[in-house]
Design a protein around this motif. Structure first.
Motif, PDB file in Angstrom:
ATOM      1  N   TRP A  78       0.822  -1.214   0.000  1.00  0.00           N
ATOM      2  CA  TRP A  78       0.000   0.000   0.000  1.00  0.00           C
ATOM      3  C   TRP A  78       0.860   1.269   0.000  1.00  0.00           C
ATOM      4  O   TRP A  78       0.379   2.331  -0.387  1.00  0.00           O
ATOM      5  CB  TRP A  78      -0.919   0.024   1.212  1.00  0.00           C
TER       6      TRP A  78
ATOM      7  N   LYS B 223       3.125   2.704  -5.194  1.00  0.00           N
ATOM      8  CA  LYS B 223       2.079   3.146  -6.107  1.00  0.00           C
ATOM      9  C   LYS B 223       1.243   1.947  -6.554  1.00  0.00           C
ATOM     10  O   LYS B 223       1.770   0.973  -7.106  1.00  0.00           O
ATOM     11  CB  LYS B 223       2.718   3.810  -7.325  1.00  0.00           C
TER      12      LYS B 223
ATOM     13  N   ILE C 206      -3.084   1.612 -10.596  1.00  0.00           N
ATOM     14  CA  ILE C 206      -4.417   2.187 -10.795  1.00  0.00           C
ATOM     15  C   ILE C 206      -4.808   2.268 -12.269  1.00  0.00           C
ATOM     16  O   ILE C 206      -5.995   2.444 -12.580  1.00  0.00           O
ATOM     17  CB  ILE C 206      -4.510   3.587 -10.141  1.00  0.00           C
TER      18      ILE C 206
ATOM     19  N   ILE D 224      -9.608   3.887  -8.895  1.00  0.00           N
ATOM     20  CA  ILE D 224      -8.755   4.817  -8.152  1.00  0.00           C
ATOM     21  C   ILE D 224      -8.181   5.831  -9.127  1.00  0.00           C
ATOM     22  O   ILE D 224      -7.467   5.490 -10.068  1.00  0.00           O
ATOM     23  CB  ILE D 224      -7.630   4.080  -7.406  1.00  0.00           C
TER      24      ILE D 224
ATOM     25  N   GLU E 139      -6.366   8.737  -8.162  1.00  0.00           N
ATOM     26  CA  GLU E 139      -5.025   9.157  -7.750  1.00  0.00           C
ATOM     27  C   GLU E 139      -4.638   8.422  -6.477  1.00  0.00           C
ATOM     28  O   GLU E 139      -5.496   8.099  -5.644  1.00  0.00           O
ATOM     29  CB  GLU E 139      -4.980  10.670  -7.493  1.00  0.00           C
ATOM     30  N   HIS E 140      -3.339   8.172  -6.334  1.00  0.00           N
ATOM     31  CA  HIS E 140      -2.805   7.557  -5.128  1.00  0.00           C
ATOM     32  C   HIS E 140      -1.558   8.331  -4.714  1.00  0.00           C
ATOM     33  O   HIS E 140      -0.538   8.296  -5.403  1.00  0.00           O
ATOM     34  CB  HIS E 140      -2.464   6.080  -5.373  1.00  0.00           C
TER      35      HIS E 140
ATOM     36  N   LEU F 101      -6.197   8.268  -1.234  1.00  0.00           N
ATOM     37  CA  LEU F 101      -6.732   7.696  -2.466  1.00  0.00           C
ATOM     38  C   LEU F 101      -7.933   8.525  -2.898  1.00  0.00           C
ATOM     39  O   LEU F 101      -8.801   8.850  -2.074  1.00  0.00           O
ATOM     40  CB  LEU F 101      -7.179   6.249  -2.254  1.00  0.00           C
TER      41      LEU F 101
ATOM     42  N   VAL G 265      -5.426   5.210   3.302  1.00  0.00           N
ATOM     43  CA  VAL G 265      -5.170   3.783   3.469  1.00  0.00           C
ATOM     44  C   VAL G 265      -5.183   3.371   4.941  1.00  0.00           C
ATOM     45  O   VAL G 265      -5.499   2.218   5.257  1.00  0.00           O
ATOM     46  CB  VAL G 265      -3.830   3.387   2.809  1.00  0.00           C
TER      47      VAL G 265
END
Length: 245
Positions: free
Chosen positions: A176, A179, A182, A201, A203-204, A211, A227
């Protein structure tokens, strides 16, 4: 890993006739069948034999009648009865080598899953859904029944509909902080308070753990989650869809 939806090859009438043949062979009445599987009464009525068979129903049948040969039941291949003690799941997997039985989180189980998802006894009691595979599974998998229309869109290829069954492969927590992929997968997000979310998703942020969850249905706004507030993340690997209209 390549997974394919087996439901497209099932002839519904033949499937139900084989099921009736199995029940007669075992001396199981229709009333006992309905009581044991919780499948709605009328499923095997003569005037309803052509009505669709859901993936949930298939899972309930094979979960409660472990000695029936799944390939025979679905496709008429092989013998009706398995050639071994039906209790160990490893033996089931060996006989039905093209199928993997994966626990199902259906609509009724969603609330309990948030508190019981790390409870081995709870997970063992869940019904299981057969998925066709062509090689050995690696990782942890669950099947989720979709609730709501947040992932419906104009694209048949991308749209995820209420009632669809999703095969989810768990993304381990140690990943997690890297990256997430996605651009490759859609996701099942298990949030500690918001519940089970099926999303894309957008953006991370690996620095903050933020997220941005995106719905394909334009009537739903993007959501921000972190997360640290999640129980689990699953990649959506495959989908089963009922053909009922």
């Amino acid at each position: 890993m390549s997974l394919k939806n087996k439901s497209k090859a099932i002839n519904v009438v033949d499937f139900k006739y084989r099921l009736i043949e199995y029940l007669d062979y075992k001396g199981i009445s229709k009333k006992e069948f309905y009581d044991t599987t919780t499948i709605k009464r009328g499923f095997l009525d003569t005037d309803k034999l052509s009505r669709g068979v859901t993936n949930t129903n298939i899972g309930l049948i094979v979960e409660n009648y472990r000695d029936v040969n799944l390939q025979w039941l679905l496709l008429g291949l092989g013998d009706m009865i398995m050639k071994f003690d039906p209790e160990p799941e490893d033996a089931i997997q060996k006989e039905n080598e093209h199928f993997k039985f994966v626990p199902l989180i259906n609509k009724r189980a969603r609330a309990g899953f948030l508190s019981g998802w790390e409870d081995d006894e709870y997970m063992e009691e869940l019904p299981k859904i057969p998925w066709e595979v062509d090689r050995e599974y690696k990782g942890n998998y669950l099947t989720f029944e979709v609730v709501g229309d947040s992932m419906e869109c104009d694209s048949p290829r991308d749209s995820i509909l209420e009632g669809d069954l999703l095969l989810g492969r768990e993304v381990r927590k140690e990943y997690w902080t890297s990256k997430l992929h996605i651009n490759k997968w859609d996701f099942i997000i298990v949030h500690k308070t918001k519940g089970i979310l099926v999303k894309r998703i957008k953006e991370h942020d690996v620095n903050t753990g933020q997220l941005i969850l995106h719905s394909l249905n334009p009537y739903y706004e993007d959501q921000i989650v972190y997360v640290e507030d999640l129980n689990a993340i699953y990649n959506i690997i495959d989908i089963k869809r009922s053909r009922r209209r």
